[in-house]
Write an enzyme that holds these catalytic residues in place. Structure first.
Site, PDB file in Angstrom:
ATOM      1  CE  LYS A  40      29.677  77.082  99.405  1.00  0.00           C
ATOM      2  NZ  LYS A  40      30.486  76.088 100.135  1.00  0.00           N
ATOM      3  NE  ARG A  89      33.845  68.248  95.766  1.00  0.00           N
ATOM      4  CZ  ARG A  89      33.604  69.420  96.334  1.00  0.00           C
ATOM      5  NH1 ARG A  89      32.430  69.986  96.210  1.00  0.00           N
ATOM      6  NH2 ARG A  89      34.541  70.027  97.028  1.00  0.00           N
ATOM      7  NE  ARG A  91      36.398  71.708  93.773  1.00  0.00           N
ATOM      8  CZ  ARG A  91      35.515  72.398  94.466  1.00  0.00           C
ATOM      9  NH1 ARG A  91      34.231  72.274  94.198  1.00  0.00           N
ATOM     10  NH2 ARG A  91      35.880  73.206  95.437  1.00  0.00           N
ATOM     11  NE  ARG A 138      38.141  73.991  99.104  1.00  0.00           N
ATOM     12  CZ  ARG A 138      37.580  72.849  98.687  1.00  0.00           C
ATOM     13  NH1 ARG A 138      38.328  71.793  98.422  1.00  0.00           N
ATOM     14  NH2 ARG A 138      36.290  72.782  98.520  1.00  0.00           N
TER      15      ARG A 138
HETATM   16  P1  AP5 Z   1      28.869  70.187  97.518  1.00  0.00           P
HETATM   17  O1  AP5 Z   1      27.428  70.430  97.226  1.00  0.00           O
HETATM   18  O2  AP5 Z   1      29.810  70.135  96.352  1.00  0.00           O
HETATM   19  O3  AP5 Z   1      29.366  71.201  98.625  1.00  0.00           O
HETATM   20  P2  AP5 Z   1      29.809  72.735  98.487  1.00  0.00           P
HETATM   21  O4  AP5 Z   1      29.372  73.439  99.720  1.00  0.00           O
HETATM   22  O5  AP5 Z   1      29.361  73.282  97.167  1.00  0.00           O
HETATM   23  O6  AP5 Z   1      31.358  72.496  98.556  1.00  0.00           O
HETATM   24  P3  AP5 Z   1      32.580  73.074  97.729  1.00  0.00           P
HETATM   25  O7  AP5 Z   1      33.755  72.265  98.153  1.00  0.00           O
HETATM   26  O8  AP5 Z   1      32.286  73.135  96.255  1.00  0.00           O
HETATM   27  O9  AP5 Z   1      32.629  74.513  98.319  1.00  0.00           O
HETATM   28  P4  AP5 Z   1      33.767  75.504  98.278  1.00  0.00           P
HETATM   29  O10 AP5 Z   1      33.078  76.676  98.798  1.00  0.00           O
HETATM   30  O11 AP5 Z   1      35.008  75.121  98.977  1.00  0.00           O
HETATM   31  O12 AP5 Z   1      34.208  75.486  96.733  1.00  0.00           O
HETATM   32  P5  AP5 Z   1      33.975  76.493  95.528  1.00  0.00           P
HETATM   33  O13 AP5 Z   1      33.893  75.711  94.305  1.00  0.00           O
HETATM   34  O14 AP5 Z   1      32.901  77.477  95.843  1.00  0.00           O
HETATM   35  O15 AP5 Z   1      28.956  68.823  98.349  1.00  0.00           O
HETATM   36  C1  AP5 Z   1      30.209  68.244  98.663  1.00  0.00           C
HETATM   37  C2  AP5 Z   1      30.104  66.712  98.551  1.00  0.00           C
HETATM   38  O16 AP5 Z   1      29.150  66.223  99.489  1.00  0.00           O
HETATM   39  C3  AP5 Z   1      29.623  66.214  97.182  1.00  0.00           C
HETATM   40  O17 AP5 Z   1      30.284  65.008  96.873  1.00  0.00           O
HETATM   41  C4  AP5 Z   1      28.123  65.953  97.378  1.00  0.00           C
HETATM   42  O18 AP5 Z   1      27.683  64.903  96.540  1.00  0.00           O
HETATM   43  C5  AP5 Z   1      28.067  65.556  98.850  1.00  0.00           C
HETATM   44  N1  AP5 Z   1      26.838  66.034  99.518  1.00  0.00           N
HETATM   45  C6  AP5 Z   1      26.313  67.281  99.473  1.00  0.00           C
HETATM   46  N2  AP5 Z   1      25.222  67.363 100.248  1.00  0.00           N
HETATM   47  C7  AP5 Z   1      25.042  66.129 100.805  1.00  0.00           C
HETATM   48  C8  AP5 Z   1      24.103  65.577 101.714  1.00  0.00           C
HETATM   49  N3  AP5 Z   1      23.092  66.292 102.242  1.00  0.00           N
HETATM   50  N4  AP5 Z   1      24.247  64.278 102.095  1.00  0.00           N
HETATM   51  C9  AP5 Z   1      25.253  63.546 101.595  1.00  0.00           C
HETATM   52  N5  AP5 Z   1      26.191  64.007 100.723  1.00  0.00           N
HETATM   53  C10 AP5 Z   1      26.086  65.290 100.338  1.00  0.00           C
HETATM   54  O19 AP5 Z   1      35.338  77.335  95.560  1.00  0.00           O
HETATM   55  C11 AP5 Z   1      36.559  76.765  95.155  1.00  0.00           C
HETATM   56  C12 AP5 Z   1      37.649  77.826  95.177  1.00  0.00           C
HETATM   57  O20 AP5 Z   1      37.315  78.895  94.253  1.00  0.00           O
HETATM   58  C13 AP5 Z   1      37.874  78.550  96.512  1.00  0.00           C
HETATM   59  O21 AP5 Z   1      38.727  77.829  97.365  1.00  0.00           O
HETATM   60  C14 AP5 Z   1      38.485  79.878  96.032  1.00  0.00           C
HETATM   61  O22 AP5 Z   1      39.837  79.706  95.668  1.00  0.00           O
HETATM   62  C15 AP5 Z   1      37.693  80.175  94.768  1.00  0.00           C
HETATM   63  N6  AP5 Z   1      36.485  80.970  95.036  1.00  0.00           N
HETATM   64  C16 AP5 Z   1      35.203  80.565  94.822  1.00  0.00           C
HETATM   65  N7  AP5 Z   1      34.344  81.552  95.179  1.00  0.00           N
HETATM   66  C17 AP5 Z   1      35.095  82.578  95.627  1.00  0.00           C
HETATM   67  C18 AP5 Z   1      34.793  83.855  96.168  1.00  0.00           C
HETATM   68  N8  AP5 Z   1      33.526  84.285  96.311  1.00  0.00           N
HETATM   69  N9  AP5 Z   1      35.821  84.643  96.528  1.00  0.00           N
HETATM   70  C19 AP5 Z   1      37.092  84.261  96.386  1.00  0.00           C
HETATM   71  N10 AP5 Z   1      37.463  83.042  95.908  1.00  0.00           N
HETATM   72  C20 AP5 Z   1      36.463  82.206  95.522  1.00  0.00           C
END
Ligand code: AP5
Length: 215
Positions: A14, A129, A162, A173
């Site tokens: 994402k 990551r 992270r 998660r």
């Molecule tokens: P990346 O693009 O970082 O993936 P992502 O889907 O953004 O993954 P996240 O781990 O950031 O998602 P998340 O939803 O768990 O975390 P968030 O920060 O929102 O890609 C991942 C890796 O793969 C990277 O190294 C990238 O380089 C690589 N990659 C990507 N695409 C690739 C490809 N096509 N090919 C090869 N490599 C690739 O949330 C964190 C925490 O915040 C949650 O656990 C929760 O506690 C809180 N939180 C956030 N939003 C909410 C909400 N709406 N409600 C309640 N709590 C929330």
């Protein structure tokens, strides 16, 4: 205003997709709920103090807390902007709160893009990551490595893991995603707003698939 939602499991890409789209399309803004919360935790403000424990455990922060942050941000954006929501909504309650924001901002919602990625690849992506400790630029040790091991190409600062990317937190998660976020797929499918995209393959290919789905 237009609001696009990126839905997908942790590690589905994402943030990567939203970052590329915002960098290449005019008036597209990447709104990452995770980044907003991490910034709040870093600055130790009231939201950050409340969110910290949930995030450490890999659980979701309360709906109202994150919906208020996203809503405040949306209300401050120009009507001509397109917001790419990365990580919000993540529960049915948040989807309803988003509907209220959409109404209030006279915005158009859609599509809701679901990035589909198999679980083994999700874990590979998250465990590799790395993030820049200064500018936040994202890398992956195998898929998107920096030019020099452990050092940011953009600003030269050290790369870090992270805090919630520890394997036991990642598993939590993923459980939380299945229990609380998967129901959104049916919710948006019933409304005809869901667009499924294959999230596997090189990042540039996935970005292009999403870009085509937005036109
Ligand atoms: P990346 O693009 O970082 O993936 P992502 O889907 O953004 O993954 P996240 O781990 O950031 O998602 P998340 O939803 O768990 O975390 P968030 O920060 O929102 O890609 C991942 C890796 O793969 C990277 O190294 C990238 O380089 C690589 N990659 C990507 N695409 C690739 C490809 N096509 N090919 C090869 N490599 C690739 O949330 C964190 C925490 O915040 C949650 O656990 C929760 O506690 C809180 N939180 C956030 N939003 C909410 C909400 N709406 N409600 C309640 N709590 C929330």
């Amino acid at each position: 205003m237009r609001i696009i939602v990126l839905l997908g499991a942790p590690g589905s890409g994402k943030g990567t997709v939203a970052g590329h789209l915002a960098a290449s399309l005019e008036r597209f803004y990447h709104v990452s709920s995770g980044d907003m919360l991490r910034e709040a935790v870093r600055s130790r403000n009231a939201v950050g103090l409340q969110a910290d424990g949930y995030m450490r455990r890999g659980e979701l922060v309360p709906d109202e807390l994150i919906a208020r942050m996203v809503g405040d941000l949306a209300r401050g954006m120009p009507a001509s902007s397109t917001l790419i929501l990365d990580g919000f909504p993540r529960t049915l309650g948040q989807a309803e709160l988003l509907d209220a924001t959409v109404l209030e901002c006279a915005a158009r919602l859609g599509p809701v893009v679901l990035l589909s990625v198999g679980e083994e690849l999700l874990i590979n992506r998250i465990s590799g990551r790395r993030l820049c400790s200064r500018c936040g630029e994202g890398y992956h040790v195998s898929f998107m490595p920096p030019q020099r091991d452990g050092v940011c190409d953009r600003c030269g600062a050290p790369l870090i893991v992270r805090r919630d990317d520890k394997i036991e937190t990642v598993r939590r998660r993923l459980q939380v995603y299945k229990a609380q976020t998967l129901p959104l797929i049916g919710f948006y499918e019933d409304r005809g707003q869901l667009c499924r995209i294959d999230g596997e393959g090189a990042a540039a290919e996935v970005v292009e698939r999403v870009r085509l789905a937005l036109v």
